[in-house]
Every structure is written in C-alpha cells, then in structure tokens.
Design an enzyme around this catalytic site. Structure first.
Site, PDB file in Angstrom:
ATOM      1  N   LYS A  20       4.163   9.222   8.513  1.00  8.97           N
ATOM      2  CA  LYS A  20       3.784   8.610   9.791  1.00  8.97           C
ATOM      3  C   LYS A  20       4.728   8.953  10.961  1.00  8.97           C
ATOM      4  O   LYS A  20       4.701  10.060  11.458  1.00  8.97           O
ATOM      5  CB  LYS A  20       3.628   7.107   9.607  1.00  8.97           C
ATOM      6  CG  LYS A  20       2.559   6.789   8.536  1.00  8.97           C
ATOM      7  CD  LYS A  20       1.737   5.579   8.818  1.00  8.97           C
ATOM      8  CE  LYS A  20       0.710   5.382   7.715  1.00  8.97           C
ATOM      9  NZ  LYS A  20      -0.466   4.688   8.091  1.00  8.97           N
ATOM     10  N   TYR A  47       0.845  -1.194   0.000  1.00  8.10           N
ATOM     11  CA  TYR A  47       0.000   0.000   0.000  1.00  8.10           C
ATOM     12  C   TYR A  47       0.879   1.242   0.000  1.00  8.10           C
ATOM     13  O   TYR A  47       1.862   1.303   0.740  1.00  8.10           O
ATOM     14  CB  TYR A  47      -0.903   0.003   1.246  1.00  8.10           C
ATOM     15  CG  TYR A  47      -1.800   1.219   1.324  1.00  8.10           C
ATOM     16  CD1 TYR A  47      -2.789   1.438   0.380  1.00  8.10           C
ATOM     17  CD2 TYR A  47      -1.635   2.168   2.341  1.00  8.10           C
ATOM     18  CE1 TYR A  47      -3.603   2.563   0.441  1.00  8.10           C
ATOM     19  CE2 TYR A  47      -2.459   3.286   2.412  1.00  8.10           C
ATOM     20  CZ  TYR A  47      -3.436   3.477   1.466  1.00  8.10           C
ATOM     21  OH  TYR A  47      -4.238   4.585   1.521  1.00  8.10           O
ATOM     22  N   ASP A  76       9.340   2.650   0.030  1.00 12.72           N
ATOM     23  CA  ASP A  76       8.282   3.381   0.718  1.00 12.72           C
ATOM     24  C   ASP A  76       8.375   3.016   2.198  1.00 12.72           C
ATOM     25  O   ASP A  76       7.909   1.969   2.633  1.00 12.72           O
ATOM     26  CB  ASP A  76       6.918   2.985   0.138  1.00 12.72           C
ATOM     27  CG  ASP A  76       5.766   3.653   0.878  1.00 12.72           C
ATOM     28  OD1 ASP A  76       6.015   4.262   1.939  1.00 12.72           O
ATOM     29  OD2 ASP A  76       4.618   3.558   0.405  1.00 12.72           O
TER      30      ASP A  76
HETATM   31  C1  LIG Z   1       3.529   2.185   3.331  1.00  8.13           C
HETATM   32  C2  LIG Z   1       2.616   3.359   3.189  1.00  8.13           C
HETATM   33  N1  LIG Z   1       2.849   4.248   2.223  1.00  8.13           N
HETATM   34  C3  LIG Z   1       2.079   5.341   2.065  1.00  8.13           C
HETATM   35  C4  LIG Z   1       1.003   5.564   2.881  1.00  8.13           C
HETATM   36  C5  LIG Z   1       0.159   6.792   2.695  1.00  8.13           C
HETATM   37  O1  LIG Z   1       0.410   7.690   3.717  1.00  8.13           O
HETATM   38  P1  LIG Z   1      -0.683   8.826   4.048  1.00  8.13           P
HETATM   39  O2  LIG Z   1      -1.873   8.098   4.575  1.00  8.13           O
HETATM   40  O3  LIG Z   1       0.001   9.689   5.067  1.00  8.13           O
HETATM   41  O4  LIG Z   1      -0.947   9.531   2.797  1.00  8.13           O
HETATM   42  C6  LIG Z   1       0.711   4.651   3.902  1.00  8.13           C
HETATM   43  C7  LIG Z   1      -0.454   4.866   4.769  1.00  8.13           C
HETATM   44  O5  LIG Z   1      -0.987   3.979   5.388  1.00  8.13           O
HETATM   45  C8  LIG Z   1       1.543   3.516   4.064  1.00  8.13           C
HETATM   46  O6  LIG Z   1       1.291   2.618   5.019  1.00  8.13           O
END
Ligand SMILES: Cc1ncc(COP(=O)(O)O)c(C=O)c1O
Length: 423
Positions: free
Chosen positions: A266, A144, A238
């Site tokens: 986060k 994700y 990521d």
């Molecule tokens: C691995 C990862 N990348 C990107 C995101 C997206 O982050 P945001 O919700 O701050 O846009 C998340 C959110 O859960 C994530 O877990």
C-alpha cells in the site's frame, strides 16, 4: 447526482469481469447500488464518468498518502517509463529504495520487494515455516492479510463465504491455520499450549483495518511477541496498511515495537503495485538464491514501481508530514464524534464509521455492525460528494494533501447527512 454513464459501463463490465470488478469490495456488494466509474483524480479529489466530483476518503483503500497524481510521483514514474519498464535485472533504484525502507524500519535488516501485500504475506509465512521447520501459522480472527490461502481459507473469511473452509482452498492449507482473538493474550497462550513446537509464527495487523479500525490494547503486541519468542515462533507484523501511514516507521515506530518479519505494501509505493517483506538478516539470508527458500517474480522490484515508491517516500520523509496528517486526522475524528449518531474509531489517519456497537475491540464486537444502516449512510455521503470505502468494516483514510478546509467541509456535509438520517 447522475450515474447514467457509469451504469452503462458497469453493465458491460459485469458481462466480462465477474461482478464488474477486479477486486470484490469495489463492486459495492456491501452497500448496494452501482459503483461510479472513475476517470481520474487530482490531490484529494476523484472524478467519475458522469462528471461528478468526490472528496476521496478511501485513498485507494489506504495507499494514497499524497492523494492522486502528485506531481513528484508522476514525474518520477514518467522518467522511469521513458528509460524502460522492465529489465529482469537489478537496478540502482532498488538499492536506494531498500535503504529508505530500512531507514524507516530498522527491524527489516534485509528485505525483498514483491508486487502486492498478499505476496509479501505469503512469502513471509514461507520464510517463517522454513526457518522454524514448523507447519502451523497463528492468525487473529478479523485481521485481513490479502488473498493468501493459509489465512483466508479458514475462520471468519471462509465462514462469510459459506463454509468452514473457503471454497476451492486446499484443506491442508487451512488445517494448519490456528485462530486467536485480537486483543486477547489468553487466546494466544492457549494456542501455544495446545500446539507445542508446531506454530511457526503469529501474524497480525498491529492496528486492524478490516473489522473496523482497532488499536492494540497496551501490552497486547508486546505480549504476542513475548509469547512467540518463549515458544520459538516468529512474530510477524502485517503492516501492509499501517506501514508509512501511521508514522514513517509505521506501527512499529508508533508502538515502539519490532517484528521478526514485516510485511509492507500500500503506502510504500504511492499507488503503484508493490509489496515488501523482510526482517532479521539471519532469516532473510535463507531466501533464494542465498538460501533454500524459493521466492521469485518477474515484476518484483520493477523500475516503475520502484521509482514511484522512492518518490512517495521522499515526500513522506519530509519533516512535519506525519504531524500534519495527525492534526488533520484529529480534527476530522473529533469533529465526527461531535456530530454523533455513529461509532468512529481511528488510529492516526486510519478511521472508520459504523452503526451498532459502542466500541469495537475485537472480531466479536464487529459482529454487531448494522450493515443496512451503513449502506444508507454511505449513499447519502456519496450524494454529497464524499467517497468513503463502500464497506463499514474497512478503514477510511485521509492523505497529507487533504486541507483543513476540506476537513471542515467533510464535517459540514456529514452533519447535513446526519440531520436527515432516520427522520
Ligand atoms: C493488512 C493487509 N494485509 C495485506 C493486504 C493485501 O494487500 P494486497 O491487496 O496488496 O494484496 C491488505 C489489503 O487490503 C491489508 O489491508
């Protein structure tokens, strides 16, 4: 447990905000029932409108490395707010924070602050496409990356929403996304062979957090990186969820690997809205205004988020924090395994509980999750005052302010739930 007041407010919320929530999973769509309306939190506890208290195992879906309302973070944010919330100009805090991030992530020679994880990912993809002059992005099924069209428009996320292309997404965005399997280097090799000179980057979560918590098999991350480099593509990690959670330098420190571009969010900022992306200086210098790649934002690097992030990282960089978190996590996960009756997997303080498969290594394995059973388990845990993420696929987390006694309590209450479960 009473939820009368929460129910009343949630009903009103649903009349004006779709599903009553500003981000879908908060709506308990996977587990059913009415989500408690939260009024506050302190340390490892959260409280709802009906006066119920919960031990928080969701931690804001990952960011809260030091729990709720940590005095050091609260003070920093208050002091910053008094000085002014936004200037639309650079501040010294941005320099301090950028240096702190680079200290933790040496691969981020230069970086940019944005407002969310998704924004960091979208920006990193743009950099990758621009510097390679290639259109395609390789993602991994089940990883994700937030609300980013090129990534959530295709593959399983689109299928879950009812079609090969997410409704409303641009066909062009999804057409350029190619999909590999996590922990499967052969699938990566095949895609590079099928699309020679077309793939700008491979992007992946080094440890997955949305199809269960899955660790990379030994050699997998290195294999993806090497294939990227052999084929002239960038290797993007990521680390929005793993960054500052799995170690000071996130998964890159934990697995001794470096990315060409890294996305953070986060736990970078202790609960304030922020993301960051960065990597090799030669790529980042191409970003506007030093280069042609446009990326901008009114709130990027705003003083409140920056102050919160500096305070959070000051706490995180104290000696022993990650060792402590690791000890607590091991105690929790070993204890849960002893209770049994479900699958538990973790990497550091990210863990998840599911029913169905014996282990999960990739997206295919995660298709075996028993959702109705998890829903019953989730509500039984909630009734005991344990607040898990309302989703069997998503990572639960603990923070460094959870205590050993609280972990004992989680284990005791989980054992009580499991004793009655299915009987
Ligand atoms: C691995 C990862 N990348 C990107 C995101 C997206 O982050 P945001 O919700 O701050 O846009 C998340 C959110 O859960 C994530 O877990």
């Amino acid at each position: 447990m009473e939820f009368t007041k929460s129910q009343r407010v949630f009903t009103e919320l649903c009349k004006i905000i779709p599903g009553g929530v500003n981000s879908p999973f908060r709506g308990f769509n996977q587990v059913g029932g009415t989500p408690p309306i939260i009024v506050g939190g302190k340390g490892s506890q959260v409280y709802d409108l009906d006066g119920n208290a919960y031990l928080d195992l969701c931690c804001g879906w990952g960011p809260l490395l030091f729990g709720h309302a940590h005095p050091h973070i609260v003070e920093a944010v208050q002091k910053a707010a008094v000085k002014g919330t936004l200037f639309g100009a650079s501040t010294e805090g941005e320099l301090k924070l950028a240096e702190m991030v680079r200290e933790a992530y040496p691969s981020m020679e230069m970086l940019r602050f944005v407002n969310s994880g998704a924004e960091a990912v979208a920006s990193a993809l743009r950099v990758a496409r621009s510097v390679t002059r290639r259109p395609r992005i390789m993602k991994f099924e089940g990883c994700y990356h937030g609300h980013v069209e090129a990534l959530d428009a295709a593959g399983q996320e689109a299928q879950e929403a009812g079609g090969p292309l997410a409704l409303g997404a641009s066909p062009g965005a999804a057409a350029e996304t190619v999909i590999a399997n996590f922990n499967d280097l052969q699938s990566v090799r095949e895609l590079f062979q099928r699309y020679p000179q077309e793939i700008a980057a491979a992007i992946l979560e080094p440890v997955t957090g949305s199809m269960g918590v899955i660790a990379p098999q030994p050699g997998f991350l290195e294999g993806v990186r090497d294939l990227c480099h052999q084929h002239g593509a960038l290797f993007i990690l990521d680390e929005v969820l793993t960054g500052f959670r799995l170690a000071k330098g996130g998964a890159q420190e934990r697995f001794k690997i470096q990315a060409d571009l890294t996305c953070l969010g986060k736990a970078l900022s202790g609960g304030l809205a922020m993301g960051a992306y960065g990597g090799k200086a030669e790529y980042m210098r191409s970003v506007s205004p030093t280069g042609p790649i446009y990326q901008a934002g009114t709130y990027c690097g705003n003083p409140i988020s920056v102050a919160g992030a500096i305070a959070e990282l000051e706490l995180a960089f104290q000696p022993g924090v990650y060792e402590h978190l690791e000890e607590l996590s091991t105690k929790l996960v070993e204890g849960l395994k002893e209770i049994g009756g479900f699958l538990v997997q973790n990497v550091g303080s990210m863990f998840f509980i599911a029913f169905g498969p014996e282990r999960v290594q990739n997206y295919q394995d995660s298709l075996g999750f028993d959702y109705p059973k998890f829903a019953r388990f989730f509500h039984a845990m909630l009734q005991k005052g344990l607040y898990l993420p309302p989703s069997t696929t998503d990572a639960a987390c603990i923070s460094a302010v959870h205590t050993e006694e609280e972990i004992d309590r989680v284990l005791e209450l989980t054992a009580q739930v499991m004793e009655k479960f299915d009987k």
